[in-house]
Write a protein that holds these residues in place. Structure first.
Motif, PDB file in Angstrom:
ATOM      1  N   PRO A 254     -26.752   8.901  87.855  1.00  0.00           N
ATOM      2  CA  PRO A 254     -26.629  10.202  88.514  1.00  0.00           C
ATOM      3  C   PRO A 254     -25.937  11.211  87.602  1.00  0.00           C
ATOM      4  N   ASP A 255     -26.200  12.492  87.853  1.00  0.00           N
ATOM      5  CA  ASP A 255     -25.498  13.540  87.114  1.00  0.00           C
ATOM      6  C   ASP A 255     -24.046  13.643  87.565  1.00  0.00           C
ATOM      7  N   GLU A 256     -23.805  13.317  88.825  1.00  0.00           N
ATOM      8  CA  GLU A 256     -22.466  13.455  89.395  1.00  0.00           C
ATOM      9  C   GLU A 256     -22.168  12.284  90.317  1.00  0.00           C
ATOM     10  N   VAL A 257     -20.916  11.805  90.283  1.00  0.00           N
ATOM     11  CA  VAL A 257     -20.447  10.778  91.204  1.00  0.00           C
ATOM     12  C   VAL A 257     -19.209  11.300  91.920  1.00  0.00           C
ATOM     13  N   PRO A 258     -19.321  11.673  93.204  1.00  0.00           N
ATOM     14  CA  PRO A 258     -18.125  12.022  93.964  1.00  0.00           C
ATOM     15  C   PRO A 258     -17.407  10.750  94.408  1.00  0.00           C
ATOM     16  N   LEU A 259     -16.093  10.720  94.193  1.00  0.00           N
ATOM     17  CA  LEU A 259     -15.267   9.597  94.634  1.00  0.00           C
ATOM     18  C   LEU A 259     -14.538  10.000  95.907  1.00  0.00           C
ATOM     19  N   ASN A 260     -14.939   9.401  97.016  1.00  0.00           N
ATOM     20  CA  ASN A 260     -14.249   9.567  98.292  1.00  0.00           C
ATOM     21  C   ASN A 260     -13.330   8.383  98.516  1.00  0.00           C
ATOM     22  N   PHE A 261     -12.208   8.630  99.180  1.00  0.00           N
ATOM     23  CA  PHE A 261     -11.294   7.567  99.580  1.00  0.00           C
ATOM     24  C   PHE A 261     -11.204   7.603 101.105  1.00  0.00           C
ATOM     25  N   LEU A 262     -11.307   6.428 101.729  1.00  0.00           N
ATOM     26  CA  LEU A 262     -11.370   6.383 103.178  1.00  0.00           C
ATOM     27  C   LEU A 262     -10.190   7.100 103.829  1.00  0.00           C
ATOM     28  N   ASN A 263     -10.540   8.028 104.711  1.00  0.00           N
ATOM     29  CA  ASN A 263      -9.581   8.668 105.596  1.00  0.00           C
ATOM     30  C   ASN A 263      -9.932   8.170 106.992  1.00  0.00           C
ATOM     31  N   PRO A 264      -9.266   7.124 107.490  1.00  0.00           N
ATOM     32  CA  PRO A 264      -9.692   6.479 108.745  1.00  0.00           C
ATOM     33  C   PRO A 264      -9.726   7.467 109.903  1.00  0.00           C
ATOM     34  N   ARG A 265     -10.911   7.570 110.544  1.00  0.00           N
ATOM     35  CA  ARG A 265     -11.090   8.573 111.590  1.00  0.00           C
ATOM     36  C   ARG A 265     -11.036   7.924 112.973  1.00  0.00           C
ATOM     37  N   PRO A 266     -10.342   8.544 113.917  1.00  0.00           N
ATOM     38  CA  PRO A 266     -10.265   8.015 115.283  1.00  0.00           C
ATOM     39  C   PRO A 266     -11.652   7.830 115.896  1.00  0.00           C
ATOM     40  N   GLY A 267     -11.813   6.728 116.594  1.00  0.00           N
ATOM     41  CA  GLY A 267     -13.062   6.476 117.295  1.00  0.00           C
ATOM     42  C   GLY A 267     -14.126   5.785 116.479  1.00  0.00           C
ATOM     43  N   THR A 268     -13.909   5.627 115.159  1.00  0.00           N
ATOM     44  CA  THR A 268     -14.887   4.939 114.318  1.00  0.00           C
ATOM     45  C   THR A 268     -14.494   3.471 114.147  1.00  0.00           C
ATOM     46  N   PRO A 269     -15.441   2.603 113.770  1.00  0.00           N
ATOM     47  CA  PRO A 269     -15.104   1.192 113.551  1.00  0.00           C
ATOM     48  C   PRO A 269     -14.055   0.970 112.460  1.00  0.00           C
ATOM     49  N   PHE A 270     -13.898   1.920 111.547  1.00  0.00           N
ATOM     50  CA  PHE A 270     -12.927   1.779 110.472  1.00  0.00           C
ATOM     51  C   PHE A 270     -11.625   2.539 110.753  1.00  0.00           C
ATOM     52  N   ALA A 271     -11.407   2.895 111.998  1.00  0.00           N
ATOM     53  CA  ALA A 271     -10.227   3.692 112.351  1.00  0.00           C
ATOM     54  C   ALA A 271      -8.925   2.993 111.998  1.00  0.00           C
TER      55      ALA A 271
END
Length: 356
Positions: A254-271
């Protein structure tokens, strides 16, 4: 060239799994090897080599970041690309990405909302005023339907008439017809993240496959649009899977790779997943830069809660692009704060002319 959609790169055979975090072993030679292989020759680390960097002890993180910064300066140059994003269609997505509060399957507070065209143009103007060269239109969908494509077409035409800025889109999985239409609209770059390693993907998303994401990315590349394809770190993956993802991204080119870091969100399975430790985030930044020496590596969602003031260390450790302002459903740093950080670091903002 990336492999065909019929042949996805196999998962690398890596050593036995280790927990993702902590002081988990060192290798006295890997950074010397990286200096020769990556800094001098411009060849990214393999998945197995990347894993060795991810296993470096805390006492070697500064050394790894310093080398990653040298690699970024050597193969990408000093400029930092600044981008703003806006959600054209928020919430109500039918997919079940376990980290995302925009899924209609979860009990999260985000509800479906459409942005009107004048507001979209205003957002593009505000992004341009920060000095950004890229403006990304995002929609929470599996893939675009006729209504969305019509809105995107009208929005892009209105933005082009009012603002001199590159336009990117992130509209989910595409058909060849969608790709051709976006090219005709003048879309400069398309974002579609792999999110996580192929081997971990079924634990993160069940409503579509990793292969489907890969196929969209290949169509985008083949059509001549720039490809933005990134990761979300801290979604329960092992270090081996983190290294696997770096290798799969390298194969995709890819031309670009955005690096996200988990921000656990209420109501999601990864909360209830923990926020990634800052030292692990910095180790990951260095490792991904050494695996992807020539790629735009962008700070994206979650860096504020994961790194805080240590975000500067990442800018001096291989990052060469930032999303300014807020994200889709979470708050980011004020654009002025990021621009001040770049000024303090004497890092020039990439100009529009350099993107054509």
């Amino acid at each position: 060239m990336p492999p065909s959609s019929a042949t996805v790169p196999p998962t690398a055979e890596l050593p036995a799994a280790q927990p993702a975090g902590g002081d988990i072993g060192t290798d006295d030679d890997i950074l010397q090897t990286a200096r020769r292989q990556v800094l001098e020759d411009g060849n990214g680390l393999s998945a197995e080599q990347t894993l060795t960097v991810l296993r470096l002890g805390d006492d070697r993180i500064s050394e790894a970041l310093a080398l990653a910064h040298e690699v970024r300066m050597r193969w990408c140059g000093p400029d930092v690309e600044v981008e703003g994003i806006v959600s054209l269609k928020t919430g109500g997505c039918p997919e079940d990405c376990h980290f995302c509060s925009q899924s209609g399957q979860f009990d999260s507070p985000v509800r479906a909302v459409w942005l009107d065209i004048p507001s979209l143009v205003q957002a593009a103007k505000a992004t341009k005023d920060t000095g950004a060269s890229e403006f990304c239109i995002v929609a929470a969908v599996r893939g675009p339907d006729e209504r969305l494509m019509s809105q995107v077409r009208a929005g892009i035409a209105a933005i082009h008439a009012a603002v001199d800025i590159n336009i990117a889109c992130s509209l989910g999985m595409l058909t060849q017809e969608h790709v051709d239409a976006l090219v005709d609209m003048g879309v400069h770059r398309y974002n579609h993240n792999l999110e996580t390693a192929r081997s971990h993907f079924p634990q993160v998303v069940t409503t579509h496959s990793w292969q489907e994401r890969w196929d969209t990315c290949e169509m985008v590349r083949a059509a001549g649009m720039e490809l933005c394809c990134g990761a979300i770190i801290g979604v329960g993956e092992t270090l081996e899977q983190r290294a696997e993802l770096a290798g799969q991204l390298a194969a995709l080119e890819p031309d670009e790779v955005p690096l996200n870091f988990l921000n656990p969100r209420p109501g999601t399975p990864f909360a209830d997943l923990p926020v990634l430790d800052a030292t692990d985030a910095l180790r990951t930044i260095a490792a991904f830069r050494l695996a992807l020496p020539r790629t735009i590596l962008r700070y994206a969602g979650g860096r504020e809660i994961t790194l805080g003031d240590l975000a500067v260390d990442g800018m001096l450790g291989g990052i060469n692009a930032v999303i300014v302002g807020n994200y889709l459903t979470t708050l980011g740093r004020p654009a002025e704060a990021d621009l001040a950080m770049l000024a303090d670091l004497k890092m020039p903002i990439k100009s529009m002319q350099a993107t054509f």
